[in-house]
Design a protein around this motif. Structure first.
Motif, PDB file in Angstrom:
ATOM      1  N   GLY A 167       0.817  -1.194   0.000  1.00  0.00           N
ATOM      2  CA  GLY A 167       0.000   0.000   0.000  1.00  0.00           C
ATOM      3  C   GLY A 167       0.852   1.245   0.000  1.00  0.00           C
ATOM      4  O   GLY A 167       2.078   1.192   0.179  1.00  0.00           O
ATOM      5  N   ALA A 168       0.202   2.386  -0.197  1.00  0.00           N
ATOM      6  CA  ALA A 168       0.905   3.669  -0.242  1.00  0.00           C
ATOM      7  C   ALA A 168      -0.036   4.771   0.196  1.00  0.00           C
ATOM      8  O   ALA A 168      -1.261   4.645   0.111  1.00  0.00           O
ATOM      9  CB  ALA A 168       1.430   3.938  -1.639  1.00  0.00           C
ATOM     10  N   GLY A 169       0.564   5.858   0.675  1.00  0.00           N
ATOM     11  CA  GLY A 169      -0.204   7.019   1.100  1.00  0.00           C
ATOM     12  C   GLY A 169       0.212   7.460   2.487  1.00  0.00           C
ATOM     13  O   GLY A 169       1.311   7.162   2.960  1.00  0.00           O
ATOM     14  N   LEU A 170      -0.675   8.194   3.138  1.00  0.00           N
ATOM     15  CA  LEU A 170      -0.469   8.606   4.526  1.00  0.00           C
ATOM     16  C   LEU A 170      -1.013   7.474   5.396  1.00  0.00           C
ATOM     17  O   LEU A 170      -2.226   7.284   5.494  1.00  0.00           O
ATOM     18  CB  LEU A 170      -1.215   9.915   4.792  1.00  0.00           C
ATOM     19  N   HIS A 171      -0.123   6.707   6.026  1.00  0.00           N
ATOM     20  CA  HIS A 171      -0.527   5.416   6.590  1.00  0.00           C
ATOM     21  C   HIS A 171      -0.152   5.279   8.065  1.00  0.00           C
ATOM     22  O   HIS A 171       0.643   6.052   8.612  1.00  0.00           O
ATOM     23  CB  HIS A 171       0.113   4.274   5.796  1.00  0.00           C
ATOM     24  N   TYR A 172      -0.728   4.219   8.676  1.00  0.00           N
ATOM     25  CA  TYR A 172      -0.540   3.913  10.099  1.00  0.00           C
ATOM     26  C   TYR A 172       0.069   2.524  10.281  1.00  0.00           C
ATOM     27  O   TYR A 172      -0.022   1.943  11.349  1.00  0.00           O
ATOM     28  CB  TYR A 172      -1.910   3.999  10.781  1.00  0.00           C
ATOM     29  N   GLN A 173       0.694   1.997   9.238  1.00  0.00           N
ATOM     30  CA  GLN A 173       1.358   0.694   9.345  1.00  0.00           C
ATOM     31  C   GLN A 173       2.709   0.903  10.015  1.00  0.00           C
ATOM     32  O   GLN A 173       3.774   0.754   9.409  1.00  0.00           O
ATOM     33  CB  GLN A 173       1.510   0.059   7.953  1.00  0.00           C
ATOM     34  N   ASN A 174       2.644   1.250  11.294  1.00  0.00           N
ATOM     35  CA  ASN A 174       3.818   1.707  12.022  1.00  0.00           C
ATOM     36  C   ASN A 174       4.678   0.565  12.537  1.00  0.00           C
ATOM     37  O   ASN A 174       4.180  -0.508  12.871  1.00  0.00           O
ATOM     38  CB  ASN A 174       3.399   2.562  13.214  1.00  0.00           C
ATOM     39  N   GLY A 175       5.956   0.877  12.622  1.00  0.00           N
ATOM     40  CA  GLY A 175       6.868   0.012  13.334  1.00  0.00           C
ATOM     41  C   GLY A 175       6.971   0.413  14.791  1.00  0.00           C
ATOM     42  O   GLY A 175       6.226   1.262  15.270  1.00  0.00           O
ATOM     43  N   ASN A 257      12.883   7.200   6.062  1.00  0.00           N
ATOM     44  CA  ASN A 257      12.609   6.616   7.360  1.00  0.00           C
ATOM     45  C   ASN A 257      12.197   5.157   7.140  1.00  0.00           C
ATOM     46  O   ASN A 257      11.363   4.868   6.280  1.00  0.00           O
ATOM     47  CB  ASN A 257      11.483   7.434   8.010  1.00  0.00           C
ATOM     48  N   PHE A 258      12.774   4.235   7.899  1.00  0.00           N
ATOM     49  CA  PHE A 258      12.460   2.805   7.778  1.00  0.00           C
ATOM     50  C   PHE A 258      11.862   2.322   9.099  1.00  0.00           C
ATOM     51  O   PHE A 258      12.403   2.622  10.170  1.00  0.00           O
ATOM     52  CB  PHE A 258      13.716   1.994   7.453  1.00  0.00           C
ATOM     53  N   GLN A 259      10.780   1.561   9.015  1.00  0.00           N
ATOM     54  CA  GLN A 259      10.179   1.046  10.234  1.00  0.00           C
ATOM     55  C   GLN A 259       9.509  -0.292   9.964  1.00  0.00           C
ATOM     56  O   GLN A 259       9.191  -0.631   8.815  1.00  0.00           O
ATOM     57  CB  GLN A 259       9.170   2.037  10.813  1.00  0.00           C
ATOM     58  N   GLY A 260       9.330  -1.065  11.031  1.00  0.00           N
ATOM     59  CA  GLY A 260       8.689  -2.361  10.882  1.00  0.00           C
ATOM     60  C   GLY A 260       8.275  -2.928  12.226  1.00  0.00           C
ATOM     61  O   GLY A 260       8.780  -2.510  13.286  1.00  0.00           O
ATOM     62  N   TYR A 261       7.316  -3.866  12.170  1.00  0.00           N
ATOM     63  CA  TYR A 261       6.873  -4.556  13.382  1.00  0.00           C
ATOM     64  C   TYR A 261       6.519  -5.986  13.003  1.00  0.00           C
ATOM     65  O   TYR A 261       5.877  -6.239  11.975  1.00  0.00           O
ATOM     66  CB  TYR A 261       5.666  -3.866  14.004  1.00  0.00           C
ATOM     67  N   PHE A 262       6.949  -6.929  13.867  1.00  0.00           N
ATOM     68  CA  PHE A 262       6.735  -8.358  13.637  1.00  0.00           C
ATOM     69  C   PHE A 262       6.164  -8.971  14.916  1.00  0.00           C
ATOM     70  O   PHE A 262       6.677  -8.721  16.011  1.00  0.00           O
ATOM     71  CB  PHE A 262       8.050  -9.048  13.275  1.00  0.00           C
ATOM     72  N   ALA A 263       5.111  -9.767  14.778  1.00  0.00           N
ATOM     73  CA  ALA A 263       4.488 -10.400  15.945  1.00  0.00           C
ATOM     74  C   ALA A 263       4.200 -11.862  15.634  1.00  0.00           C
ATOM     75  O   ALA A 263       3.653 -12.187  14.572  1.00  0.00           O
ATOM     76  CB  ALA A 263       3.204  -9.674  16.320  1.00  0.00           C
ATOM     77  N   TYR A 264       4.567 -12.729  16.553  1.00  0.00           N
ATOM     78  CA  TYR A 264       4.249 -14.155  16.415  1.00  0.00           C
ATOM     79  C   TYR A 264       3.013 -14.438  17.258  1.00  0.00           C
ATOM     80  O   TYR A 264       2.992 -14.179  18.469  1.00  0.00           O
ATOM     81  CB  TYR A 264       5.417 -15.031  16.865  1.00  0.00           C
ATOM     82  N   GLU A 265       1.973 -14.979  16.631  1.00  0.00           N
ATOM     83  CA  GLU A 265       0.678 -15.196  17.267  1.00  0.00           C
ATOM     84  C   GLU A 265       0.557 -16.668  17.682  1.00  0.00           C
ATOM     85  O   GLU A 265       0.314 -17.541  16.849  1.00  0.00           O
ATOM     86  CB  GLU A 265      -0.441 -14.799  16.315  1.00  0.00           C
ATOM     87  N   PHE A 266       0.723 -16.942  18.965  1.00  0.00           N
ATOM     88  CA  PHE A 266       0.733 -18.321  19.441  1.00  0.00           C
ATOM     89  C   PHE A 266      -0.665 -18.932  19.501  1.00  0.00           C
ATOM     90  O   PHE A 266      -0.815 -20.136  19.285  1.00  0.00           O
ATOM     91  CB  PHE A 266       1.375 -18.380  20.834  1.00  0.00           C
TER      92      PHE A 266
END
Length: 494
Positions: A167-175, A257-266
């Motif tokens: 996706g692209a634009g003004l986003h909230y896919q925050n790290g 700016n580079f950002q990311g978030y990773f979550a493992y869902e047990f």
């Protein structure tokens, strides 16, 4: 036997006569007919014992099968609050005010999103934040009036495969963390600690960035990564205006700016069509996630390592960047967190929610930033922490170079505590900040305690939250006093 037959025959004749009389036509003439017998009232329907689940909410199907749709979400969060202000706070300039009782709009928002097929998503998010009688507006000469309705998010997204959407634009896919992507509709505590949005209204636009992102889920691993253009910030700052050896945002930063978030869902997997992480499921899911995230921006900060030199002879208006030595610093943040939410007794409806996160911040030397949410004071306050801004109203050191811990936990009480139509969820939250800039001036570490309860009238869709906060006043950094804040938040979302 004959004695019995005669009474029986007489009874039969009397019954036949009565039946015949009931079907006789009305008497001739103008005599009125007898009024009809009054109808018995309809039986009252039983009142529902519980609220009906809100479900999909305001959703407009655009196709018979519902695969094409337009969804609306709107909400208001209103704060009624008593605040003991920090030392030296003023309602307006020259008007000291020790305590404040006020009403403010914490958030007022509208989201519209649509899918014309499962591969395409468009989302628009607009609204206002933090308006009260002394601030939040853009009225000419009246700082509290006419708040600016602005775009929070505007994105277009395409699903490439089941495991990848871009996706692209003004986003909230925050790290950085789960709470950096938090939904403001279903907080456990009355609000976020703000430490979770460390660059808010600096290189971002109210915790959103302009950029491109990729998101998805591979097995039980949920991920989101983004590359953004940081907004220009601190445009009037120069090497001559910053305190010695205290970092500030670099106005000439143009690095990505580079950002990311990773979550493992047990356990149960969470919905990830939208980026908004749920704060409390109220016993409807069993979720146990461990996550980690990051944010990196090259040369986002700058500082002056030494004393301010005089301008070159004969050049009083010389550009400070040309004669004042300064350094640039990378902005680097990482975090690790854990989220647990589970029903305890399904028959009683009890549930438990807990979240904890560790942040490591590197903004450059001795950076500290004071933030006061929906600040009740517009003037005054101490500037005891170099480069951190004023400590008016309810502001305290919220982010800075160093580290922070935040933890919260809540318990959903049994259904029968308040009757069938309301639920009670007490909670506690704690923020601990250990920032280099405070240590340099001999100040103690930051500790903020919140105690409160949610009165859930219709789940998160209609609730009241009463919160007590013990907040540190750093007006005298070597002698910290704790000030009370009592906030009643009224919230409805549809």
């Amino acid at each position: 036997m004959r004695n019995v037959r005669y009474p029986l025959a007489l009874s039969a004749l009397l019954l036949a006569a009565a039946a015949s009389a009931q079907v006789q036509p009305p008497p001739a003439g103008n005599q009125p007919s007898p009024p009809p017998a009054p109808q018995a009232p309809a039986p009252a329907s039983a009142a529902p014992t519980e609220s009906v689940p809100y479900g999909a909410g305001l959703k407009l199907p655009l196709s018979p099968d519902g695969s094409k749709y337009l969804r609306f979400i709107t909400w208001h969060q209103v704060w009624t609050r008593f605040n003991q202000n920090n030392t030296g706070s003023q309602h307006t300039s020259g008007d000291p005010q020790r305590n404040t009782f006020d009403v403010g709009l914490r958030r007022s928002r509208l989201i519209l999103y649509a899918q014309l097929n499962p591969r395409f998503l468009i989302l628009t998010h607009i609204g206002i934040n933090n308006q009260n009688a002394v601030g939040g507006g853009v009225g000419i000469g009246d700082p509290g009036k006419k708040p600016q309705l602005f775009v929070h998010e505007a994105i277009v997204e395409y699903k490439v495969i089941n495991q990848l959407s871009v996706g692209a634009g003004l986003h909230y896919q925050n790290g950085i963390s789960r709470m950096t992507r938090a939904s403001t509709l279903n907080f456990l505590a009355f609000d976020a600690p703000i430490t979770n949005w460390p660059t808010i209204e600096k290189t971002d636009q109210f915790a959103r960035y302009m950029g491109i992102y990729a998101k998805g889920r591979i097995g039980k691993l949920d991920y989101a990564v983004a590359v953004n253009d940081p907004f220009v910030t601190s445009p009037t700052a120069t090497p001559a205006t910053v305190p010695t050896n205290v970092a500030e945002y670099y106005p000439r930063n143009h690095s990505k700016n580079f950002q990311g978030y990773f979550a493992y869902e047990f356990l149960d997997q969470e919905a990830n069509l939208l980026p908004y992480a749920v704060g409390s499921y109220l016993g409807t899911k069993r979720v146990f996630n461990i996550g980690a995230g990051f944010l990196f921006n090259k040369n986002a900060m700058f500082s002056r390592p030494g004393a301010l030199p005089p301008p070159p002879t004969g050049q009083p208006g010389a550009d400070p960047y040309s004669y004042v030595p300064f350094k640039t610093h990378n902005l680097g943040i990482w975090s690790a967190d854990v989220f647990f939410d589970t029903p305890l007794n399904k028959e009683a409806g009890t549930a438990f929610t807990a979240y904890a996160v560790y942040y490591n911040f590197d903004f450059g030397p001795n950076y500290v930033r004071n933030i006061g949410i929906l600040n009740p004071s517009s003037a005054g306050g101490s500037t005891a922490i170099p480069g951190a801004g004023t400590l008016r109203g309810n502001a305290f050191p919220t982010v800075g170079t160093g580290s922070a811990l935040y933890a919260q936990a809540g318990y959903l009480l049994p259904k029968n505590v308040l009757g069938p139509k309301a639920r009670l969820q007490p909670y506690a939250a704690w923020l601990h900040g250990d920032y280099d800039g405070l240590e340099t001036i001999g100040a103690k570490k930051v500790n903020v305690l919140d105690l409160g309860a949610n009165l859930l009238l219709d789940g998160h869709n209609a609730k009241l939250t009463l919160n007590y906060r013990a907040r540190p006043d750093y007006s005298n950094p070597q002698n910290i006093n704790y000030r009370p804040e009592i906030t009643l938040q009224t919230m409805i979302f549809l």
